[in-house]
Design an enzyme around this catalytic site. Structure first.
Site, PDB file in Angstrom:
ATOM      1  N   ASP B  97      39.397  54.711  34.706  1.00  0.00           N
ATOM      2  CA  ASP B  97      40.114  53.835  33.893  1.00  0.00           C
ATOM      3  C   ASP B  97      40.958  53.223  34.989  1.00  0.00           C
ATOM      4  OD1 ASP B  97      41.347  52.535  31.946  1.00  0.00           O
ATOM      5  OD2 ASP B  97      42.891  54.170  31.710  1.00  0.00           O
ATOM      6  N   ASP B  99      44.108  50.759  35.037  1.00  0.00           N
ATOM      7  CA  ASP B  99      45.122  50.112  34.149  1.00  0.00           C
ATOM      8  C   ASP B  99      46.097  49.415  34.927  1.00  0.00           C
ATOM      9  OD1 ASP B  99      47.181  49.623  32.224  1.00  0.00           O
ATOM     10  OD2 ASP B  99      46.146  51.062  30.931  1.00  0.00           O
ATOM     11  N   ASP B 288      43.304  56.214  36.998  1.00  0.00           N
ATOM     12  CA  ASP B 288      44.089  56.933  36.124  1.00  0.00           C
ATOM     13  C   ASP B 288      43.503  58.622  35.970  1.00  0.00           C
ATOM     14  OD1 ASP B 288      46.105  58.066  34.183  1.00  0.00           O
ATOM     15  OD2 ASP B 288      45.403  56.797  32.390  1.00  0.00           O
TER      16      ASP B 288
END
Lengths: 361, 385
Positions: B97, B99, B288
């Site tokens: 992920d 972000d 992440d």
């Protein structure tokens, strides 16, 4: 039953297990009849728990059949002892013994010293055994076994087997990962195989022995052995506590590490020596003050983690002699080393001996 | 969110799902499914569902028009079991992920949504380079998250059964956490002597080596005084060391190619360490960590709508990524056809569908995608047309 001698040396192999099954041997009967394989199984577990090896003390005493059959019986014993530490120590000792035998066998293989009388394991059989045949490729024979990239291991297989706690060199971030493969040296590949063996041995342990008529009878017949093993284990678990810190009585391995410590000890060595000092009740500040060479920036983290006992005995106990040997940190052993299996026992004995000699004065 | 706004959004999400048919992940019947409904404005996730609890997924999405839709990276024996322990974990995709909130050097307060997403796409390209060049992964699915970033799902053989600790090793590699920079140069025995060599075979050594080679190529073309200046700009490299380095590297291409830093003298170590630091800064991806190490994570289903933006969680083909503009390409076509009336409570600029809208406070009519964007973010509410 005359088993393949290879199975006697490596009884955790699938084929070895199949051979035992095919021979249709009933462990309960072996136990009630006092078969030598049961004696050997008892020794197997006891040596595993006490000395970190399952190799027999007197190999000539046992036949290949005894060796092979002792393995499933040893697993029954370990399951009956039913203490997590016992399973761990047992699996580690089986792995350690296999690892030593493998190194010997592979070395013989390399030097073409294959003896007809002693069947040797070869690497491809072992890779195949652990489904690593597709995941490991030999890169360059001509560069010799010591090349850091003698083999390439698929990254997923590498990640499954390598433990980051083995040291910074094992961390993926410090490997020459390329095209999905991690180059490893020959001795590193052997270390990975040792881990594969350890997991194979540990898997399924402990299992439920009781619950059937045969199982209950077996457990009853082995009851005395199990009690004895539990006692030995408990005795071994109680490492002597020594409050005084007298570096000149430290075991030679710890002294050697402290002498070498100048901020760049390999991670496993730094771990070993810090764990030893923490087990004497020292904290990071006290360690840094007395041995500034250990203060490599990670000391305080290491000491904190090591001291954290999570309520039930230290989570990361100081390494035993067997572990120190595995990592090549067992150096200059002296006479006292012959009598102990743990650096802390050495120290306790040395302190006790010194106290005796002073009180005698 | 008031009832009128909620009803409007839920109705329009349902309209979207009537013409959209999100592609299911492999083995959908082994996954856990979760969603957050519009009802009651709650953010409580309905989870621990198997696909059989949903019925036909396309039908479920049209009927329920959920605010957010998720599936598990993991596969289970019994994905519908009420507790994680009872599900029987079988393995999990390796998920990453990115972000925009976590990008180093990007202050979410100071840059626009579009700039944040662009920075995130750069990070995505760095991540893909690491996953493909170093890890050699081939079954890689890239997804725009519909919000502030990108997801990458890896399903190559061998990744499914990696445990959390192994996945942490992957994270640390991608972020170069605990990289032993000094260890990038190792001493090798060469015919009785030893030679210090930069590791060129792979890993962060190879990446540093590439940077060293292009650095040397750059310097080679410079006049002598400028070349010296480039080198002495590094800490620990004075004019003497710079001269040794120039002699060793610029005049000896072969040595640089092989990673031989012996001839470079003590300055070579400084140079390699400085370039390694540059390499790490330029080539790591700020993924992440908990998303990758949690082997039971739920992740957005590609093809569904993100209930906090109204944008499509969009799967991207590898060759689409370069030109992909989330603020155009992830806008549902259905929401671009008309304008609707909203009361704006949090005015400001909205970049969407290739245009920039300056939205004032109060009631007004805006393109539907802008209206949906503002309403899902709680910046506007629906009013009567």
């Amino acid at each position: 039953m005359r088993p393949d001698p290879l199975y006697a040396r490596y009884p955790f192999l699938d084929a070895a297990r199949a051979a035992v099954q095919a021979a249709d041997i009933s462990p309960p009967r072996l136990v009630t009849e006092g078969d030598p394989a049961v004696d050997r199984a008892r020794e197997r577990v006891e040596r595993a728990l006490m000395s970190g090896t399952v190799a027999p003390e007197t190999p000539e005493r046992w036949s290949d059949r005894d060796e092979l059959l002792s393995y499933p019986i040893a697993r029954i014993l370990v399951s009956l002892v039913d203490v997590p530490a016992a399973v761990e120590k047992y699996a580690d000792a089986e792995a350690e013994t296999a690892f030593e035998r493998l190194r010997t066998d592979f070395a013989a293989d390399d030097a073409e010293l294959r003896s007809v009388s002693t069947p040797r394991a070869d690497l491809s059989t072992f890779l195949d055994e652990f489904d690593l045949d597709g995941a490991v490729r030999r890169v360059a024979d001509e560069r010799g076994g010591s090349a850091p990239d003698a083999f390439r291991v698929d990254v997923t297989a590498y990640l499954r087997l390598a433990d980051p706690d083995w040291g910074a060199d094992w961390r993926l971030v410090n490997r020459d990962l390329a095209d999905g493969a991690v180059p490893v040296a020959t001795d590193e590949l052997h270390r990975l195989l040792r881990e594969a063996v350890r997991r194979r041995v540990a898997s399924g342990l402990p299992f439920e022995v009781r619950g059937s008529t045969g199982g209950d009878a077996l457990a009853a017949a082995l009851d005395d052995d199990v009690t004895a093993l539990r006692d030995r284990l408990a005795e071994r678990e109680r490492l002597p506590s020594v409050e005084t810190v007298t570096p000149e009585r430290f075991p030679p391995c710890i002294q050697a590490l402290l002498d070498r410590a100048d901020g760049d000890l390999p991670a496993h060595s730094a771990f070993a020596v810090t764990a030893f000092l923490v087990s004497l009740g020292l904290d990071a500040d006290a360690i840094a003050e007395r041995w500034p060479g250990l203060d490599d920036g990670n000391l305080s983290y290491r000491a904190t983690v090591l001291a954290d006992d999570g309520g039930g005995g230290s989570q990361y106990p100081a390494p035993s002699c067997a572990t120190m040997q595995t990592f090549g940190d067992c150096v200059n052993p002296d006479e006292r080393c012959e009598t102990i299996d743990h650096p802390r026992r050495y120290y306790a004995a040395a302190v006790a001996a010194a106290e005796r000699s002073t009180s005698d004065d | 969110m008031d009832r009128r706004t909620r009803n409007y959004l839920s109705g329009r999400f349902g309209d979207y799902y009537r013409s959209a048919d999100p592609a299911l992940p492999p083995a959908p019947e082994r996954r856990e499914w979760g969603h957050i409904p519009w009802t009651s404005g709650s953010t409580t996730m309905v989870r621990h569902q198997s696909i059989y609890d949903l019925g036909d997924v396309a039908d479920f999405l049209q009927r329920e028009a959920p605010r957010h839709v998720y599936f598990s990276a993991a596969r289970y024996d019994d994905p519908g079991a009420g507790s994680m322990d009872d599900k029987g974990w079988q393995g999990a995709d390796l998920v990453f992920d990115l972000d925009a909130d976590h990008l180093p050097g990007v202050d979410p307060e100071a840059v626009t949504y579009a700039e944040m997403l662009a920075a995130c796409k750069d990070a995505l390209c760095r991540l893909l380079d690491l996953l493909e060049t170093d890890f050699g992964f081939e079954d890689v699915t890239v997804v725009f998250s519909g919000g502030r970033g990108y997801h990458v799902h890896v399903r190559d053989d061998g990744v499914a059964d990696l445990d959390s600790a192994a996945r942490r090793e992957v994270v640390d590699y991608v972020r170069a956490v605990d990289l032993d920079v000094e260890g990038l140069v190792r001493t090798r025995a060469v015919g009785g002597a030893t030679r210090r060599e930069l590791r060129t075979g792979g890993g962060w050594g190879r990446r540093t080596h590439h940077r060293l080679r292009s650095f040397v190529t750059d310097v080679r073309d410079l006049p002598a005084d400028e070349a010296t200046e480039r080198l002495t700009a590094f800490d620990g490299i004075g004019e003497g060391r710079a001269e040794t380095l120039l002699d060793a590297f610029v005049d000896n291409e072969r040595a640089v190619e092989r990673g031989n830093v012996e001839a470079g003298g003590p300055g070579a170590r400084r140079l390699v360490e400085a370039l390694a630091a540059e390499t790490v800064a330029a080539e790591t991806a700020p993924i992440d960590e908990p998303v990758t190490t949690d082997t039971r994570r739920l992740i957005r289903l590609p093809g569904t709508l993100h209930g906090g933006s109204g944008l499509v969680v969009r799967r991207l083909d590898r060759d689409e990524i370069d030109d992909f503009d989330p603020l155009v390409d992830a806008v549902p076509e259905r929401f671009t056809r008309r304008s609707v009336r909203v009361a704006v409570t949090d005015p400001g600029t909205v970049e969407l569908d290739g245009d920039t809208f300056t939205v004032d406070a109060g009631e007004q009519t805006v393109p539907e995608c802008v209206a949906v964007f503002l309403m899902t973010r709680g910046r506007a509410r629906k009013v009567k047309e």
